[in-house]
Each structure stands twice: as C-alpha cells, then as structure tokens.
Design an enzyme around this catalytic site. Structure first.
Site, PDB file in Angstrom:
ATOM      1  N   LYS A  60       0.836  -1.208   0.000  1.00  0.00           N
ATOM      2  CA  LYS A  60       0.000   0.000   0.000  1.00  0.00           C
ATOM      3  C   LYS A  60       0.871   1.259   0.000  1.00  0.00           C
ATOM      4  CE  LYS A  60      -4.188  -1.311  -0.260  1.00  0.00           C
ATOM      5  NZ  LYS A  60      -4.922  -2.325  -0.055  1.00  0.00           N
TER       6      LYS A  60
ATOM      7  N   LYS B  10      -3.053 -12.044  -8.932  1.00  0.00           N
ATOM      8  CA  LYS B  10      -4.318 -12.679  -8.579  1.00  0.00           C
ATOM      9  C   LYS B  10      -5.492 -11.806  -8.993  1.00  0.00           C
ATOM     10  CE  LYS B  10      -4.087 -10.714  -3.911  1.00  0.00           C
ATOM     11  NZ  LYS B  10      -5.237  -9.934  -3.526  1.00  0.00           N
TER      12      LYS B  10
ATOM     13  N   LYS C  16     -10.161  -6.882  -6.448  1.00  0.00           N
ATOM     14  CA  LYS C  16     -11.335  -6.026  -6.577  1.00  0.00           C
ATOM     15  C   LYS C  16     -11.049  -4.765  -7.375  1.00  0.00           C
ATOM     16  CE  LYS C  16     -13.532  -7.254  -2.239  1.00  0.00           C
ATOM     17  NZ  LYS C  16     -13.066  -6.951  -0.900  1.00  0.00           N
TER      18      LYS C  16
HETATM   19  P1  TYM Z   1     -10.788  -8.885   0.922  1.00  0.00           P
HETATM   20  O1  TYM Z   1     -12.020  -8.075   1.025  1.00  0.00           O
HETATM   21  O2  TYM Z   1      -9.647  -8.344   0.140  1.00  0.00           O
HETATM   22  O3  TYM Z   1     -11.116 -10.324   0.343  1.00  0.00           O
HETATM   23  C1  TYM Z   1     -12.157 -11.099   0.888  1.00  0.00           C
HETATM   24  C2  TYM Z   1     -11.788 -12.562   0.864  1.00  0.00           C
HETATM   25  O4  TYM Z   1     -11.499 -13.004  -0.462  1.00  0.00           O
HETATM   26  C3  TYM Z   1     -10.225 -13.628  -0.498  1.00  0.00           C
HETATM   27  N1  TYM Z   1      -9.587 -13.368  -1.812  1.00  0.00           N
HETATM   28  C4  TYM Z   1      -9.074 -14.322  -2.609  1.00  0.00           C
HETATM   29  N2  TYM Z   1      -9.000 -15.654  -2.461  1.00  0.00           N
HETATM   30  C5  TYM Z   1      -8.447 -16.358  -3.472  1.00  0.00           C
HETATM   31  N3  TYM Z   1      -7.985 -15.807  -4.617  1.00  0.00           N
HETATM   32  C6  TYM Z   1      -8.041 -14.462  -4.816  1.00  0.00           C
HETATM   33  N4  TYM Z   1      -7.615 -13.937  -5.964  1.00  0.00           N
HETATM   34  C7  TYM Z   1      -8.596 -13.651  -3.771  1.00  0.00           C
HETATM   35  N5  TYM Z   1      -8.813 -12.326  -3.628  1.00  0.00           N
HETATM   36  C8  TYM Z   1      -9.408 -12.170  -2.417  1.00  0.00           C
HETATM   37  C9  TYM Z   1      -9.449 -13.023   0.638  1.00  0.00           C
HETATM   38  O5  TYM Z   1      -8.385 -13.862   1.051  1.00  0.00           O
HETATM   39  C10 TYM Z   1     -10.525 -12.878   1.695  1.00  0.00           C
HETATM   40  O6  TYM Z   1     -10.715 -14.100   2.375  1.00  0.00           O
HETATM   41  N6  TYM Z   1      -8.584  -8.089   5.320  1.00  0.00           N
HETATM   42  C11 TYM Z   1      -9.634  -8.838   4.658  1.00  0.00           C
HETATM   43  C12 TYM Z   1     -11.023  -8.601   5.245  1.00  0.00           C
HETATM   44  C13 TYM Z   1     -11.098  -8.864   6.706  1.00  0.00           C
HETATM   45  C14 TYM Z   1     -11.107 -10.137   7.356  1.00  0.00           C
HETATM   46  C15 TYM Z   1     -11.225  -9.858   8.734  1.00  0.00           C
HETATM   47  C16 TYM Z   1     -11.039 -11.452   6.888  1.00  0.00           C
HETATM   48  C17 TYM Z   1     -11.215  -7.894   7.663  1.00  0.00           C
HETATM   49  N7  TYM Z   1     -11.282  -8.499   8.882  1.00  0.00           N
HETATM   50  C18 TYM Z   1     -11.261 -10.885   9.677  1.00  0.00           C
HETATM   51  C19 TYM Z   1     -11.059 -12.481   7.846  1.00  0.00           C
HETATM   52  C20 TYM Z   1     -11.185 -12.186   9.219  1.00  0.00           C
HETATM   53  C21 TYM Z   1      -9.687  -8.395   3.203  1.00  0.00           C
HETATM   54  O7  TYM Z   1      -9.307  -7.307   2.876  1.00  0.00           O
HETATM   55  O8  TYM Z   1     -10.290  -9.286   2.392  1.00  0.00           O
END
Ligand code: TYM
Length: 336
Positions: free
Chosen positions: A115, A198, A201
């Site tokens: 970031k 990967k 979003k």
């Molecule tokens: P976020 O919003 O970026 O993504 C949500 C979930 O999707 C998974 N993910 C992927 N898995 C496989 N391949 C990909 N290309 C891919 N892109 C995203 C992420 O691993 C995630 O599981 N910090 C977290 C949100 C969060 C969270 C938490 C998760 C906040 N507090 C507590 C678990 C527990 C995040 O930004 O995910």
C-alpha cells in the site's frame, strides 16, 4: 449463539465488486461451514475506510456485498451476518490490542508495504494498524477457524501473535490462536486471466471475473485470457498462464471436461480456443444465477436492513462477553 460448535469468523471489505477469488477463497467456505460451525461473517466497512471511499457509495457497497453473499448461498438464519461498524466492541478490542502491537512489526507487513508503494500520498495510521483491526474482528468472538484466501495468511499469523501476547501478559488463555482455513486442502489463490498476479477487486478489471459481470462480458474476458502456442513436446511443463486456466476450469466445469482438456494437453492436441469457449460457457452458467439473485435481493432494502440488525445483535452478544473478560483482565473493572 452458545452452541458448543467451533467458532468461525471471516469478513470481506466493502470496496469494489465481489469476484471469483472472493468466492472460491472465502464465500464457498462460508457456505460449507454454515451448518456445522458457529459462524460470524461480516462486511468489513471500517477496513474499507483506509482508502476514503465517497460517503455516497458506502451504503450501496455494504448492501451489495450482503446481497451477493446471500445470493451465493449464505443463509442469514444460520449465521450471524453483520456490518463491522454495528459492533462497537470490535473498536474497543482494537484499541486494547493496539497497546500490544509494535510499529516495527506493523511496518514489515507485506500488504502494508504494498500500500505504501501504491498510495504513498495516503499512508494513514488505519492502514498501518489494519492487521490489528482484523485481529480484533477475529478475537472478539474467540474464533478458531478463519476461512480466507491465501493472501490473508500473514494477517492470521499476526492475529495469533496478538492473541498469544495478550494471554501471556494478562495470565489467562482468553484468546485461542486462530488459523486460516480452507475446506479440503491448501488456501486458495485464484489467478487473474492475464497471467499476472491474482484476481483483485480494484486492479486489472479485464483480467478479473466479477460476480456481477454480464454473460457477454464473461465470455469476452475468458476469450481474451492469455495462452501460448501450445506444448512444444510431450510432457512439456505447463506454463503458469495455462495452469491458471485449468485451475479456473476445475473450479466451475465438470470433472470429465477438465480431464479431456488435460489429456489433450498431454498429447499435444489441445486447442486453447475450444478450451476457453468451454470455460466461458461454464463460467456463465456459474455466475449468471448468482448475479441475477443478487440484483433482485439488492432491491429489497428492508429485508437487508433486517438481516443487518439481527446479525449485529447476535455478534454483539458474543463480543460483549469477550470484552467484559478482556477489561477485567486488564484491570478496567471499577464497579465490582
Ligand atoms: P478482501 O475483502 O480483500 O477479500 C475477501 C476474501 O477473499 C479472499 N480473496 C481471494 N482468495 C483467493 N484468490 C483471490 N484472488 C482472492 N482475492 C481475495 C481473501 O483472502 C478474503 O478471504 N482483510 C480482509 C477482510 C477482513 C477479514 C477480517 C477477513 C477484515 N477483517 C477478519 C477475515 C477475518 C480483506 O481485505 O479481504
């Protein structure tokens, strides 16, 4: 929700549109876990604030994410489905854990370093302490398993560190050490269609398949996926762009279709155009029903509000107990 089942927590940031990575890394696990575990799933709207989204967009983003989760098969009757900002106990635990989190270790987190590189003009304290808030999300319910994709592994390691540090300092095993979880085997990383990195979003829109892409757009993106001129000799190692296509196909296509193309690769008769056509149709068949259901659900705002309210109630009941215990251990119990 005192059921004696193992406790599970996971969240998704309310930025951008949900994509196939989110589905296979996170949501598919949520759906499989909802029967047998005590699940807390939430929209990480506070986490989304690190990049200062337009206030006009926030509510729509949260409702869309809720609708997409339910459309994918999550049953709000079976799990607590809530918005992070509806559970003030998370913010309180975040504050308490921040006292045990060190600047040096936070600065070393790879996602933070990324970031800093990507948005040097906005390196705020929320970004630095992102893993602390995430740990609070998890520890507030004393969760054991956290279904996430591979990119979140490091954050889970930090959650374990903070749990351990708290327990050691205050002399009680209040927090179990949570693990990153995926059904079956290793954590998942869904690759982008152009062979670089990967699915994500915000980056690389044409190389990411979103759960609200139209049929036409899905076909267009898949047909543009990167390939090469085919295996040069029998048994040639598969380049990453091609193994990525197989990985996507394995996620949505029938096993015999995947086997046929794998065989064709091995005997050098594979036609990537045909493979992509098959993948595109299977992808459309997979995404279209989720998209349509999510679009319909999004119109029903009173229903979504009810879900948020019920979810927050369940989550707060569990979080309040943890905070009471945490405060007492720290010594914040002036009235007893
Ligand atoms: P976020 O919003 O970026 O993504 C949500 C979930 O999707 C998974 N993910 C992927 N898995 C496989 N391949 C990909 N290309 C891919 N892109 C995203 C992420 O691993 C995630 O599981 N910090 C977290 C949100 C969060 C969270 C938490 C998760 C906040 N507090 C507590 C678990 C527990 C995040 O930004 O995910």
């Amino acid at each position: 929700m005192a059921t004696g089942k193992e406790i599970v927590v996971s969240g998704i940031r309310s930025t951008g549109f949900l994509h196939l990575g989110n589905y296979f890394g996170a949501i598919r696990n949520y759906i499989r876990m909802q029967e047998d575990y005590n699940c807390y799933f939430f929209v990480a709207d506070w986490h989304s604030l690190t990049t200062h989204p337009d206030p006009k967009d926030l509510r729509g983003n949260v409702f869309r994410l809720l609708a997409e989760n339910i459309a994918s098969g999550l049953d709000p009757e079976k799990v607590a489905l809530y918005a992070q900002s509806d559970v003030p106990e998370i913010a309180e635990l975040y504050l308490l854990l921040n006292m045990l989190a060190y600047k040096g270790e936070l600065e070393k987190v790879p996602t933070f370093k990324d970031k800093v590189r990507l948005q040097p003009q906005n390196v705020n304290a929320g970004l630095l302490t992102y893993p602390v808030l995430m740990s609070a999300d998890i520890l507030v319910h004393r969760a054991i398993k956290v279904p996430v994709g591979k990119d979140q592994e490091q954050h889970l390691e930090m959650a374990r560190n903070f749990a351990q540090r708290f327990n050691t300092r205050y002399g009680e095993e209040l927090f179990p050490e949570p693990i990153a979880f995926n059904f079956g085997d290793n954590l998942v990383r869904i690759p982008s269609l152009d062979g670089t990195g990967k699915m994500s979003k915000s980056e690389n829109e044409m190389a990411t398949l979103y759960l609200n892409d139209t049929d036409e757009l899905i076909r267009k993106k898949v047909m543009k996926a990167k390939t090469d001129s085919g295996p040069a000799e029998p048994g040639a190692p598969m380049p990453e762009t091609i193994s990525n296509l197989f990985l996507l196909m394995q996620s949505v296509s029938a096993p015999d279709a995947v086997d046929n193309f794998r065989l064709a690769y091995e005997n050098q008769s594979i036609r990537y155009g045909d493979m992509k056509k098959q993948l595109a149709e299977d992808m459309v068949a997979f995404i279209a029903p989720i998209r349509e259901k999510a679009q319909a659900l999004q119109q029903d705002v009173p229903y979504l509000r009810r879900i948020l309210k019920d979810g927050a109630e369940k989550a707060r009941a569990s979080a309040a107990q943890t905070l009471q215990a945490a405060r007492a251990l720290i010594g914040i119990n002036y009235y007893q």
